[in-house]
Design a protein around this motif. Structure first.
Motif, mmCIF file in Angstrom:
data_model
loop_
_atom_site.group_PDB
_atom_site.id
_atom_site.type_symbol
_atom_site.label_atom_id
_atom_site.label_comp_id
_atom_site.label_asym_id
_atom_site.label_seq_id
_atom_site.Cartn_x
_atom_site.Cartn_y
_atom_site.Cartn_z
ATOM 1 N N TYR A 112 60.293 49.746 93.433
ATOM 2 C CA TYR A 112 58.815 48.541 93.865
ATOM 3 C C TYR A 112 59.020 48.318 92.175
ATOM 4 O O TYR A 112 58.813 46.610 92.202
ATOM 5 C CB TYR A 112 57.688 49.326 94.351
ATOM 6 N N LEU A 113 58.812 49.061 91.047
ATOM 7 C CA LEU A 113 59.037 47.771 90.189
ATOM 8 C C LEU A 113 59.940 47.390 90.020
ATOM 9 O O LEU A 113 60.069 46.136 89.295
ATOM 10 C CB LEU A 113 58.845 49.761 88.703
ATOM 11 N N ALA A 114 61.341 47.584 90.447
ATOM 12 C CA ALA A 114 62.556 46.991 90.371
ATOM 13 C C ALA A 114 62.429 45.838 91.069
ATOM 14 O O ALA A 114 62.996 44.137 90.239
ATOM 15 C CB ALA A 114 63.840 48.057 90.749
ATOM 16 N N SER A 115 61.944 45.675 92.337
ATOM 17 C CA SER A 115 61.712 44.806 92.553
ATOM 18 C C SER A 115 60.842 43.926 92.128
ATOM 19 O O SER A 115 60.972 42.700 92.221
ATOM 20 C CB SER A 115 61.367 45.096 94.453
ATOM 21 N N ILE A 116 59.646 43.788 92.392
ATOM 22 C CA ILE A 116 58.894 43.062 90.359
ATOM 23 C C ILE A 116 59.439 42.496 89.395
ATOM 24 O O ILE A 116 59.369 41.660 89.734
ATOM 25 C CB ILE A 116 57.360 44.067 90.387
ATOM 26 N N ARG A 117 60.236 42.891 88.908
ATOM 27 C CA ARG A 117 61.408 42.016 87.952
ATOM 28 C C ARG A 117 61.894 41.591 88.931
ATOM 29 O O ARG A 117 62.171 40.154 87.736
ATOM 30 C CB ARG A 117 61.355 43.598 87.088
ATOM 31 N N GLU A 118 62.938 41.603 89.174
ATOM 32 C CA GLU A 118 63.887 40.939 89.913
ATOM 33 C C GLU A 118 62.801 39.716 90.595
ATOM 34 O O GLU A 118 62.762 38.221 90.045
ATOM 35 C CB GLU A 118 65.004 41.268 91.681
ATOM 36 N N ILE A 119 61.751 39.835 91.057
ATOM 37 C CA ILE A 119 60.953 38.689 91.923
ATOM 38 C C ILE A 119 60.300 37.989 90.801
ATOM 39 O O ILE A 119 60.248 36.680 90.187
ATOM 40 C CB ILE A 119 59.747 39.083 92.469
ATOM 41 N N GLU A 120 59.593 38.504 89.446
ATOM 42 C CA GLU A 120 59.805 38.249 88.555
ATOM 43 C C GLU A 120 60.476 36.809 87.458
ATOM 44 O O GLU A 120 60.363 36.030 87.219
ATOM 45 C CB GLU A 120 58.883 38.805 87.423
ATOM 46 N N ALA A 121 62.147 38.033 87.587
ATOM 47 C CA ALA A 121 63.585 37.313 87.092
ATOM 48 C C ALA A 121 63.450 35.476 87.526
ATOM 49 O O ALA A 121 63.799 34.645 87.382
ATOM 50 C CB ALA A 121 64.462 37.493 87.047
ATOM 51 N N ILE A 122 62.708 35.917 89.430
ATOM 52 C CA ILE A 122 63.306 34.561 90.078
ATOM 53 C C ILE A 122 62.869 33.711 89.183
ATOM 54 O O ILE A 122 63.135 32.436 89.724
ATOM 55 C CB ILE A 122 63.500 34.759 91.568
ATOM 56 N N VAL B 143 69.223 28.780 91.257
ATOM 57 C CA VAL B 143 67.988 29.418 91.915
ATOM 58 C C VAL B 143 68.731 29.471 93.727
ATOM 59 O O VAL B 143 67.875 28.541 93.963
ATOM 60 C CB VAL B 143 66.200 29.280 92.328
ATOM 61 N N THR B 144 70.297 30.053 94.483
ATOM 62 C CA THR B 144 70.105 29.925 95.374
ATOM 63 C C THR B 144 70.529 30.896 95.962
ATOM 64 O O THR B 144 70.218 32.301 95.548
ATOM 65 C CB THR B 144 71.444 28.979 95.382
ATOM 66 N N GLN B 145 70.368 31.541 97.029
ATOM 67 C CA GLN B 145 70.653 32.961 97.565
ATOM 68 C C GLN B 145 71.364 32.813 99.029
ATOM 69 O O GLN B 145 70.916 31.710 99.941
ATOM 70 C CB GLN B 145 69.579 33.497 98.251
ATOM 71 N N ILE B 146 72.425 33.449 99.195
ATOM 72 C CA ILE B 146 73.749 33.160 100.519
ATOM 73 C C ILE B 146 72.974 34.014 101.569
ATOM 74 O O ILE B 146 72.331 34.982 101.462
ATOM 75 C CB ILE B 146 75.346 33.804 100.408
ATOM 76 N N GLY B 147 72.092 33.149 102.437
ATOM 77 C CA GLY B 147 71.825 33.926 103.074
ATOM 78 C C GLY B 147 72.678 34.298 104.958
ATOM 79 O O GLY B 147 72.339 35.797 105.126
ATOM 80 N N SER B 148 73.617 34.038 105.031
ATOM 81 C CA SER B 148 74.283 34.026 105.911
ATOM 82 C C SER B 148 75.473 33.726 105.553
ATOM 83 O O SER B 148 76.372 33.082 104.937
ATOM 84 C CB SER B 148 73.786 34.207 107.444
ATOM 85 N N LEU B 149 77.553 34.237 106.081
ATOM 86 C CA LEU B 149 78.393 34.624 106.072
ATOM 87 C C LEU B 149 78.849 34.698 106.889
ATOM 88 O O LEU B 149 79.035 35.950 107.533
ATOM 89 C CB LEU B 149 79.272 35.109 104.436
#
Length: 184
Positions: free
Chosen positions: A60-70, A143-149
């Motif tokens: 959970y803390l790692a995902s919060i850090r990822e969200i903050e970085a994004i 800020v991009t994310q690959i949704g599907s390939l």
């Protein structure tokens, strides 16, 4: 008063001691033993649950850090950033044969945010070209994310591929985020 013999007094004291010992055992010692056995049985289960909870807490803390970085990357991104022109220039620099490129607005996944999705269709590319495009998208400042390939073999040549890639770019709605404050 009744006179008791010595033997009767001893029996009386022995019975009184036996009743007292049994009472202490029944009231104090047996419940303590039962509780200790219960705790010895439950303690390993609770320790396992605690370790699982600690692992989930770390995730959970790692995902919060990822969200903050994004969110930080989104704040640093130009406010007039457009995903479609960015991807057009990127595919031109990669010299890829793009067959389709269309943009859609995805429904918001969180209040205060919107997402733009671009679907790119390429035909007759090599695996190294595809990997180069994906690396260029991932390494870009945008800020991009690959949704599907979706990859399939090309009908023309065996070493060539056809691919469909969905790329998303989130954007904060400034008036909603400003009113709500930072997301934590």
């Amino acid at each position: 008063m009744i006179q008791l013999t010595r033997r009767e007094r001893r029996w009386g004291m022995a019975v009184a001691v036996a009743v007292t010992v049994w009472g202490i055992y029944a009231v104090a010692i047996k419940p303590m033993r039962d509780r200790i056995e219960l705790l010895n049985r439950i303690l390993p289960e609770k320790q396992t649950e605690l370790r699982a909870l600690q692992a989930r807490s770390a995730e959970y803390l790692a995902s919060i850090r990822e969200i903050e970085a994004i969110e930080d990357r989104m704040a640093q991104q130009a406010p007039d950033f457009q995903l479609l022109p960015f991807l057009e220039s990127l595919t031109e620099r990669q010299n890829l044969p793009v067959t389709t490129m269309q943009q859609t607005d995805a429904p918001p996944s969180r209040p205060g945010y919107s997402e733009t999705v671009v679907e790119i269709g390429v035909e007759g590319i090599t695996l190294s070209q595809l990997i180069g495009l994906l690396r260029a998208i991932e390494d870009s400042e945008a800020v991009t994310q690959i949704g599907s390939l979706h990859i399939r073999k090309s009908n023309q040549d065996a070493p060539r591929l056809d691919a469909t890639i969905q790329i998303g770019s989130p954007k904060a709605n400034s008036e909603t985020v400003a009113a709500a404050g930072p997301v934590r």
